[in-house]
Design a protein around this motif. Sequence first.
Motif, PDB file in Angstrom:
ATOM      1  N   PRO A   3       0.798  -1.233   0.000  1.00 39.39           N
ATOM      2  CA  PRO A   3       0.000   0.000   0.000  1.00 39.39           C
ATOM      3  C   PRO A   3       0.829   1.282   0.000  1.00 39.39           C
ATOM      4  O   PRO A   3       0.482   2.244  -0.685  1.00 39.39           O
ATOM      5  CB  PRO A   3      -0.854  -0.117   1.266  1.00 39.39           C
ATOM      6  CG  PRO A   3      -1.009  -1.599   1.461  1.00 39.39           C
ATOM      7  CD  PRO A   3       0.318  -2.178   1.015  1.00 39.39           C
ATOM      8  N   TRP A   4       1.926   1.316   0.754  1.00 41.47           N
ATOM      9  CA  TRP A   4       2.744   2.538   0.783  1.00 41.47           C
ATOM     10  C   TRP A   4       3.349   2.823  -0.592  1.00 41.47           C
ATOM     11  O   TRP A   4       3.531   3.988  -0.959  1.00 41.47           O
ATOM     12  CB  TRP A   4       3.833   2.466   1.856  1.00 41.47           C
ATOM     13  CG  TRP A   4       4.941   1.486   1.585  1.00 41.47           C
ATOM     14  CD1 TRP A   4       5.016   0.191   2.006  1.00 41.47           C
ATOM     15  CD2 TRP A   4       6.133   1.727   0.826  1.00 41.47           C
ATOM     16  NE1 TRP A   4       6.172  -0.391   1.554  1.00 41.47           N
ATOM     17  CE2 TRP A   4       6.887   0.530   0.832  1.00 41.47           C
ATOM     18  CE3 TRP A   4       6.644   2.836   0.152  1.00 41.47           C
ATOM     19  CZ2 TRP A   4       8.113   0.410   0.174  1.00 41.47           C
ATOM     20  CZ3 TRP A   4       7.863   2.729  -0.498  1.00 41.47           C
ATOM     21  CH2 TRP A   4       8.584   1.518  -0.480  1.00 41.47           C
ATOM     22  N   GLU A   5       3.640   1.775  -1.363  1.00 44.48           N
ATOM     23  CA  GLU A   5       4.180   1.980  -2.708  1.00 44.48           C
ATOM     24  C   GLU A   5       3.115   2.544  -3.636  1.00 44.48           C
ATOM     25  O   GLU A   5       3.402   3.411  -4.478  1.00 44.48           O
ATOM     26  CB  GLU A   5       4.701   0.654  -3.267  1.00 44.48           C
ATOM     27  CG  GLU A   5       5.921   0.124  -2.544  1.00 44.48           C
ATOM     28  CD  GLU A   5       6.337  -1.228  -3.069  1.00 44.48           C
ATOM     29  OE1 GLU A   5       7.334  -1.262  -3.833  1.00 44.48           O
ATOM     30  OE2 GLU A   5       5.676  -2.238  -2.741  1.00 44.48           O
ATOM     31  N   LEU A   6       1.889   2.044  -3.500  1.00 42.61           N
ATOM     32  CA  LEU A   6       0.789   2.546  -4.316  1.00 42.61           C
ATOM     33  C   LEU A   6       0.505   4.010  -4.025  1.00 42.61           C
ATOM     34  O   LEU A   6       0.129   4.764  -4.928  1.00 42.61           O
ATOM     35  CB  LEU A   6      -0.472   1.718  -4.071  1.00 42.61           C
ATOM     36  CG  LEU A   6      -0.410   0.280  -4.565  1.00 42.61           C
ATOM     37  CD1 LEU A   6      -1.561  -0.525  -3.997  1.00 42.61           C
ATOM     38  CD2 LEU A   6      -0.411   0.235  -6.074  1.00 42.61           C
ATOM     39  N   GLN A   7       0.706   4.425  -2.777  1.00 39.43           N
ATOM     40  CA  GLN A   7       0.502   5.836  -2.423  1.00 39.43           C
ATOM     41  C   GLN A   7       1.530   6.721  -3.122  1.00 39.43           C
ATOM     42  O   GLN A   7       1.233   7.858  -3.465  1.00 39.43           O
ATOM     43  CB  GLN A   7       0.572   6.030  -0.915  1.00 39.43           C
ATOM     44  CG  GLN A   7      -0.621   5.451  -0.198  1.00 39.43           C
ATOM     45  CD  GLN A   7      -0.497   5.563   1.307  1.00 39.43           C
ATOM     46  OE1 GLN A   7       0.537   5.924   1.850  1.00 39.43           O
ATOM     47  NE2 GLN A   7      -1.582   5.235   2.004  1.00 39.43           N
ATOM     48  N   ARG A   8       2.710   6.196  -3.339  1.00 37.76           N
ATOM     49  CA  ARG A   8       3.760   6.977  -4.021  1.00 37.76           C
ATOM     50  C   ARG A   8       3.531   7.060  -5.516  1.00 37.76           C
ATOM     51  O   ARG A   8       3.766   8.099  -6.116  1.00 37.76           O
ATOM     52  CB  ARG A   8       5.127   6.371  -3.756  1.00 37.76           C
ATOM     53  CG  ARG A   8       5.549   6.509  -2.329  1.00 37.76           C
ATOM     54  CD  ARG A   8       7.015   6.666  -2.251  1.00 37.76           C
ATOM     55  NE  ARG A   8       7.359   6.954  -0.875  1.00 37.76           N
ATOM     56  CZ  ARG A   8       8.570   6.928  -0.415  1.00 37.76           C
ATOM     57  NH1 ARG A   8       9.558   6.618  -1.221  1.00 37.76           N
ATOM     58  NH2 ARG A   8       8.804   7.212   0.828  1.00 37.76           N
TER      59      ARG A   8
ATOM     60  N   ASP B 147      -5.444  -4.097  -6.795  1.00 39.32           N
ATOM     61  CA  ASP B 147      -4.249  -3.990  -5.958  1.00 39.32           C
ATOM     62  C   ASP B 147      -4.303  -5.055  -4.868  1.00 39.32           C
ATOM     63  O   ASP B 147      -5.148  -4.988  -3.980  1.00 39.32           O
ATOM     64  CB  ASP B 147      -4.171  -2.597  -5.322  1.00 39.32           C
ATOM     65  CG  ASP B 147      -4.203  -1.481  -6.356  1.00 39.32           C
ATOM     66  OD1 ASP B 147      -3.657  -1.683  -7.453  1.00 39.32           O
ATOM     67  OD2 ASP B 147      -4.785  -0.418  -6.065  1.00 39.32           O
TER      68      ASP B 147
ATOM     69  N   ALA C  67       0.888   5.120  -8.511  1.00 36.36           N
ATOM     70  CA  ALA C  67      -0.064   4.100  -8.948  1.00 36.36           C
ATOM     71  C   ALA C  67      -0.291   4.254 -10.445  1.00 36.36           C
ATOM     72  O   ALA C  67      -0.351   5.367 -10.960  1.00 36.36           O
ATOM     73  CB  ALA C  67      -1.378   4.240  -8.198  1.00 36.36           C
TER      74      ALA C  67
END
Length: 111
Positions: A29-34, A46, A36
């Motif tokens: 999830p933290w990567e998707l926030q950076r 996801d 997407a």
Amino acid sequence: MNRLRVTELQDFLQAHAAQPPVLLDVREPWELQRAALRLPGTRALDIPMQELPARLNELPDDAPIVCLCHHGVRSAHVAAYLARAGFDEVWDVIGGIDAWSQEIDPTLPRY
């Protein structure tokens, strides 16, 4: 398992317009926030890699599945796993979202 370069992805999506692929992002999830990736002609899904075995029922069995991660390592593992699990049309995006940022859309943040 099939593999796609980021430069081939748009053509792949156009060729599969009648049966829109699932873009399965297996990052955290933290990567998707950076960063997407949401592409027209796909259904974004996801599911972090470690959650996938428990969430296989969320994947369609009648549409191509295109796996994506940061650099392409996790997505290659997931694509191979899905192929072994009986999913027919599974693709891995070589180089992941980082390659997309470098080769297709430099406005997409890199991390």
